[in-house]
Design a protein around this motif. Structure first.
Motif, PDB file in Angstrom:
ATOM      1  N   PRO A  48       6.752 -27.941  19.522  1.00 32.79           N
ATOM      2  CA  PRO A  48       8.185 -27.928  19.825  1.00 32.79           C
ATOM      3  C   PRO A  48       8.956 -26.746  19.215  1.00 32.79           C
ATOM      4  CG  PRO A  48       7.488 -30.144  19.279  1.00 32.79           C
ATOM      5  CD  PRO A  48       6.325 -29.240  18.979  1.00 32.79           C
ATOM      6  N   LEU A  49       8.373 -26.080  18.219  1.00 31.74           N
ATOM      7  CA  LEU A  49       9.076 -24.988  17.531  1.00 31.74           C
ATOM      8  C   LEU A  49       8.533 -23.604  17.850  1.00 31.74           C
ATOM      9  CD1 LEU A  49       9.298 -26.701  14.026  1.00 31.74           C
ATOM     10  CD2 LEU A  49      11.013 -26.715  15.855  1.00 31.74           C
ATOM     11  N   ALA A  50       7.390 -23.513  18.512  1.00 31.85           N
ATOM     12  CA  ALA A  50       6.766 -22.203  18.733  1.00 31.85           C
ATOM     13  C   ALA A  50       5.931 -22.212  20.002  1.00 31.85           C
ATOM     14  CB  ALA A  50       5.875 -21.841  17.539  1.00 31.85           C
ATOM     15  N   GLU A  51       5.817 -21.032  20.602  1.00 30.03           N
ATOM     16  CA  GLU A  51       4.913 -20.829  21.732  1.00 30.03           C
ATOM     17  C   GLU A  51       4.436 -19.384  21.673  1.00 30.03           C
ATOM     18  OE1 GLU A  51       4.630 -21.216  26.589  1.00 30.03           O
ATOM     19  OE2 GLU A  51       6.481 -21.831  25.570  1.00 30.03           O
ATOM     20  N   VAL A  52       3.154 -19.202  21.343  1.00 36.44           N
ATOM     21  CA  VAL A  52       2.598 -17.858  21.176  1.00 36.44           C
ATOM     22  C   VAL A  52       1.220 -17.777  21.812  1.00 36.44           C
ATOM     23  CG1 VAL A  52       3.891 -17.361  19.046  1.00 36.44           C
ATOM     24  CG2 VAL A  52       1.618 -18.404  18.904  1.00 36.44           C
ATOM     25  N   ARG A  53       0.798 -16.538  22.053  1.00 32.60           N
ATOM     26  CA  ARG A  53      -0.527 -16.277  22.598  1.00 32.60           C
ATOM     27  C   ARG A  53      -1.102 -15.070  21.862  1.00 32.60           C
ATOM     28  NH1 ARG A  53      -3.413 -18.392  25.919  1.00 32.60           N
ATOM     29  NH2 ARG A  53      -1.804 -19.707  26.792  1.00 32.60           N
ATOM     30  N   GLY A  54      -2.401 -15.100  21.617  1.00 30.94           N
ATOM     31  CA  GLY A  54      -3.088 -13.997  20.962  1.00 30.94           C
ATOM     32  C   GLY A  54      -3.092 -14.133  19.448  1.00 30.94           C
ATOM     33  N   HIS A  55      -4.026 -13.431  18.835  1.00 34.31           N
ATOM     34  CA  HIS A  55      -4.212 -13.550  17.387  1.00 34.31           C
ATOM     35  C   HIS A  55      -2.973 -13.150  16.592  1.00 34.31           C
ATOM     36  CE1 HIS A  55      -8.882 -13.292  17.844  1.00 34.31           C
ATOM     37  NE2 HIS A  55      -8.387 -14.420  18.301  1.00 34.31           N
ATOM     38  N   GLU A  56      -2.279 -12.092  17.001  1.00 28.43           N
ATOM     39  CA  GLU A  56      -1.082 -11.662  16.254  1.00 28.43           C
ATOM     40  C   GLU A  56       0.011 -12.718  16.293  1.00 28.43           C
ATOM     41  OE1 GLU A  56       0.334  -7.754  17.191  1.00 28.43           O
ATOM     42  OE2 GLU A  56      -1.647  -6.861  16.906  1.00 28.43           O
ATOM     43  N   GLY A  57       0.226 -13.315  17.457  1.00 29.46           N
ATOM     44  CA  GLY A  57       1.246 -14.353  17.572  1.00 29.46           C
ATOM     45  C   GLY A  57       0.906 -15.580  16.755  1.00 29.46           C
ATOM     46  N   ILE A  58      -0.347 -15.990  16.793  1.00 28.62           N
ATOM     47  CA  ILE A  58      -0.786 -17.160  16.025  1.00 28.62           C
ATOM     48  C   ILE A  58      -0.660 -16.878  14.533  1.00 28.62           C
ATOM     49  CG2 ILE A  58      -2.793 -18.604  15.476  1.00 28.62           C
ATOM     50  CD1 ILE A  58      -3.593 -18.071  18.528  1.00 28.62           C
ATOM     51  N   THR A  59      -1.065 -15.689  14.121  1.00 27.40           N
ATOM     52  CA  THR A  59      -0.940 -15.305  12.713  1.00 27.40           C
ATOM     53  C   THR A  59       0.518 -15.340  12.275  1.00 27.40           C
ATOM     54  OG1 THR A  59      -2.953 -13.979  12.812  1.00 27.40           O
ATOM     55  CG2 THR A  59      -1.396 -13.451  11.048  1.00 27.40           C
ATOM     56  N   ALA A  60       1.419 -14.881  13.122  1.00 30.12           N
ATOM     57  CA  ALA A  60       2.850 -14.881  12.792  1.00 30.12           C
ATOM     58  C   ALA A  60       3.381 -16.306  12.618  1.00 30.12           C
ATOM     59  CB  ALA A  60       3.639 -14.139  13.866  1.00 30.12           C
ATOM     60  N   VAL A  61       2.959 -17.234  13.476  1.00 29.72           N
ATOM     61  CA  VAL A  61       3.401 -18.622  13.359  1.00 29.72           C
ATOM     62  C   VAL A  61       2.889 -19.235  12.060  1.00 29.72           C
ATOM     63  CG1 VAL A  61       3.075 -20.948  14.335  1.00 29.72           C
ATOM     64  CG2 VAL A  61       3.722 -19.052  15.814  1.00 29.72           C
ATOM     65  N   ILE A  62       1.637 -18.986  11.734  1.00 32.92           N
ATOM     66  CA  ILE A  62       1.064 -19.525  10.496  1.00 32.92           C
ATOM     67  C   ILE A  62       1.769 -18.932   9.286  1.00 32.92           C
ATOM     68  CG2 ILE A  62      -1.022 -19.581   9.063  1.00 32.92           C
ATOM     69  CD1 ILE A  62      -2.628 -19.785  11.722  1.00 32.92           C
ATOM     70  N   THR A  63       2.005 -17.633   9.295  1.00 33.83           N
ATOM     71  CA  THR A  63       2.698 -16.969   8.179  1.00 33.83           C
ATOM     72  C   THR A  63       4.095 -17.555   7.996  1.00 33.83           C
ATOM     73  OG1 THR A  63       1.411 -14.956   8.515  1.00 33.83           O
ATOM     74  CG2 THR A  63       3.480 -14.733   7.304  1.00 33.83           C
ATOM     75  N   ALA A  64       4.807 -17.804   9.088  1.00 32.74           N
ATOM     76  CA  ALA A  64       6.154 -18.384   9.005  1.00 32.74           C
ATOM     77  C   ALA A  64       6.112 -19.800   8.427  1.00 32.74           C
ATOM     78  CB  ALA A  64       6.804 -18.390  10.385  1.00 32.74           C
ATOM     79  N   ALA A  65       5.120 -20.598   8.834  1.00 27.48           N
ATOM     80  CA  ALA A  65       4.996 -21.957   8.295  1.00 27.48           C
ATOM     81  C   ALA A  65       4.702 -21.920   6.799  1.00 27.48           C
ATOM     82  CB  ALA A  65       3.901 -22.722   9.043  1.00 27.48           C
ATOM     83  N   GLN A  66       3.838 -20.995   6.386  1.00 30.62           N
ATOM     84  CA  GLN A  66       3.520 -20.876   4.964  1.00 30.62           C
ATOM     85  C   GLN A  66       4.751 -20.452   4.157  1.00 30.62           C
ATOM     86  OE1 GLN A  66       0.207 -18.183   4.979  1.00 30.62           O
ATOM     87  NE2 GLN A  66      -1.246 -19.776   5.554  1.00 30.62           N
ATOM     88  N   ALA A  67       5.574 -19.567   4.718  1.00 27.24           N
ATOM     89  CA  ALA A  67       6.790 -19.134   4.033  1.00 27.24           C
ATOM     90  C   ALA A  67       7.791 -20.289   3.932  1.00 27.24           C
ATOM     91  CB  ALA A  67       7.419 -17.949   4.772  1.00 27.24           C
TER      92      ALA A  67
END
Length: 136
Positions: A48-67
């Motif tokens: 519900p909070l994100a929609e991404v494709r590809g390794h860079e997008g997935i990495t960005a979502v994970i980094t944001a969750a960790q922050a």
């Protein structure tokens, strides 16, 4: 349970283990490697909070969750269930310091459905958030 059923079950469990390794990787190089090992190159992630494709997008979502949740880690709750190329599982966010049992619910929890390719890499994640903090 037959040996073939065991191998299929291992397939789902292994994919989910790699998934959590990515979500819990902290160093940029370790995170990039974990995402590449877990997801197909054009794999996707949607909740519900994100929609991404590809390794860079997935990495960005994970980094944001960790922050957003420093000092927390994602943990499997229950068991992984799968058939064909699809698996489902539930997770929660827990304090890496161990926390205090009974101190209250995890700040975030949910269930995800993943689809795997022939190499057992994630092609798609469809995430459902069962509990999210206010303002998320």
């Amino acid at each position: 349970m037959s040996a073939q059923t065991d191998r299929r079950t291992d397939r789902y469990q292994d994919a989910v283990t790699r998934y959590f390794e990515a979500w819990n990787a902290r160093e940029p190089e370790t995170l990039a490697k974990a995402v590449a090992e877990a997801w197909a190159s054009q794999g996707g992630y949607i909740d519900p909070l994100a929609e991404v494709r590809g390794h860079e997008g997935i990495t960005a979502v994970i980094t944001a969750a960790q922050a957003r949740f420093p000092g927390f880690a994602f943990r499997l709750t229950g068991t992984v269930d799968g058939h064909h190329d699809t698996a489902r599982f539930s997770w929660e966010l827990v304090s890496e310091a161990g926390g205090t049992p009974g101190a209250g619910p995890a700040p975030a929890a949910g269930s995800d459905v993943i689809t795997l390719d022939a190499e057992n890499r994630i092609v798609s994640v469809l995430g459902f958030l069962d509990r999210v903090p206010a303002g998320a």
